[in-house]
Design a protein around this motif. Structure first.
Motif, PDB file in Angstrom:
ATOM      1  N   ILE A 114       0.853  -1.188   0.000  1.00 57.54           N
ATOM      2  CA  ILE A 114       0.000   0.000   0.000  1.00 57.54           C
ATOM      3  C   ILE A 114       0.894   1.245   0.000  1.00 57.54           C
ATOM      4  CG2 ILE A 114      -1.662   1.317   1.367  1.00 57.54           C
ATOM      5  CD1 ILE A 114      -2.725  -1.323   2.408  1.00 57.54           C
ATOM      6  N   PRO A 115       0.647   2.189  -0.910  1.00 58.65           N
ATOM      7  CA  PRO A 115       1.497   3.381  -0.943  1.00 58.65           C
ATOM      8  C   PRO A 115       1.350   4.207   0.334  1.00 58.65           C
ATOM      9  CG  PRO A 115       0.134   3.218  -2.915  1.00 58.65           C
ATOM     10  CD  PRO A 115      -0.342   2.178  -1.978  1.00 58.65           C
ATOM     11  N   GLY A 116       2.462   4.539   0.929  1.00 59.91           N
ATOM     12  CA  GLY A 116       2.462   5.356   2.134  1.00 59.91           C
ATOM     13  C   GLY A 116       3.585   4.935   3.059  1.00 59.91           C
ATOM     14  N   LEU A 117       4.066   5.892   3.826  1.00 56.62           N
ATOM     15  CA  LEU A 117       5.201   5.626   4.709  1.00 56.62           C
ATOM     16  C   LEU A 117       4.762   4.973   6.022  1.00 56.62           C
ATOM     17  CD1 LEU A 117       7.243   8.887   4.081  1.00 56.62           C
ATOM     18  CD2 LEU A 117       7.529   6.633   3.057  1.00 56.62           C
ATOM     19  N   LEU A 118       3.593   5.332   6.551  1.00 60.45           N
ATOM     20  CA  LEU A 118       3.104   4.704   7.777  1.00 60.45           C
ATOM     21  C   LEU A 118       2.783   3.230   7.550  1.00 60.45           C
ATOM     22  CD1 LEU A 118       0.747   7.365   9.370  1.00 60.45           C
ATOM     23  CD2 LEU A 118       2.978   6.631  10.167  1.00 60.45           C
ATOM     24  N   SER A 119       2.131   2.939   6.436  1.00 61.85           N
ATOM     25  CA  SER A 119       1.818   1.546   6.144  1.00 61.85           C
ATOM     26  C   SER A 119       3.097   0.744   5.903  1.00 61.85           C
ATOM     27  CB  SER A 119       0.880   1.443   4.939  1.00 61.85           C
ATOM     28  OG  SER A 119       1.493   1.994   3.789  1.00 61.85           O
ATOM     29  N   ASP A 120       4.115   1.371   5.288  1.00 63.64           N
ATOM     30  CA  ASP A 120       5.398   0.685   5.105  1.00 63.64           C
ATOM     31  C   ASP A 120       6.062   0.392   6.446  1.00 63.64           C
ATOM     32  OD1 ASP A 120       5.023   0.734   2.408  1.00 63.64           O
ATOM     33  OD2 ASP A 120       6.482   2.314   1.996  1.00 63.64           O
TER      34      ASP A 120
END
Length: 198
Positions: A114-120
């Motif tokens: 999923i695109p995004g830094l928190l999800s990463d």
């Protein structure tokens, strides 16, 4: 003019149904804000490479977890077949597979995709084995508490009954014929149907 009909009852929305859309909206806003902050600090190309790297790593993680889950399923099936042929009760098949927490591993891969830094960050956290083990134990305890609190006759009660181990574990299909019942031409006296034949 008044009627004797009671006023219509309004159903209150559960707290989770109320807070979930707000939480998702806040998460999306925070993800977009973080992406713009990182893009301002490190550049748009860096953010693009981070997102592409997350998708690639997530794909590899999901594929690996899927292969591991299939291998554990195959081993459990072979163990159950061997136990059925030898007439013994199968042991806890694939217990080491349960300790791997493949579901949380797949969730980690999905969060990485999923695109995004928190999800990463959450996906990378789920790749750590002690974190997966702790989350798995917490989820098992929550499910056990929920099943213990289920009323009799519910779907959860049926699921719990299905999990109870039976000695020998063999089920023989057939029909019960009582010796003390009066017999007619096709079985018990009240039965006028011919017997079922294979």
């Amino acid at each position: 003019m008044t009627t004797g009909a009671p006023p219509p009852q309004t159903h209150r929305r559960s707290r989770a149904r109320t807070l979930l859309p707000l939480g998702l909206a806040a998460w999306l806003v925070l993800e977009i804000w973080l992406l713009t902050v990182v893009a301002d600090a490190a550049g748009g190309l860096t953010v693009l490479l981070l997102l592409i790297g997350g998708v690639v790593l997530g794909t590899v993680v999901i594929k690996r977890a899927g292969r591991r889950a299939f291998a554990h399923l195959t081993a459990a099936f072979q163990q159950a077949q061997a136990a059925a042929q030898s007439g013994t009760t199968p042991t806890a098949a694939g217990r080491e597979g349960a300790e791997d927490r493949n579901g949380f591993l797949m969730l980690g891969g999905l969060l990485l995709m999923i695109p995004g830094l928190l999800s990463d960050a959450a996906g990378l956290l789920l790749l750590v084995p002690p974190v997966r083990a702790a989350l798995g134990r917490a989820a098992e305890r929550a499910v056990e508490r929920r099943m213990a609190a289920a009323p009799a006759g519910s779907l959860q009660d049926a699921f719990q009954q299905a999990r109870i181990r039976r000695p020998a574990g063999k089920v023989v299909q057939g029909e019960v014929i009582r010796d003390d019942a009066p017999q007619g031409p096709y079985g018990p006296a009240g039965d006028r149907r011919p017997p079922l034949t294979p």
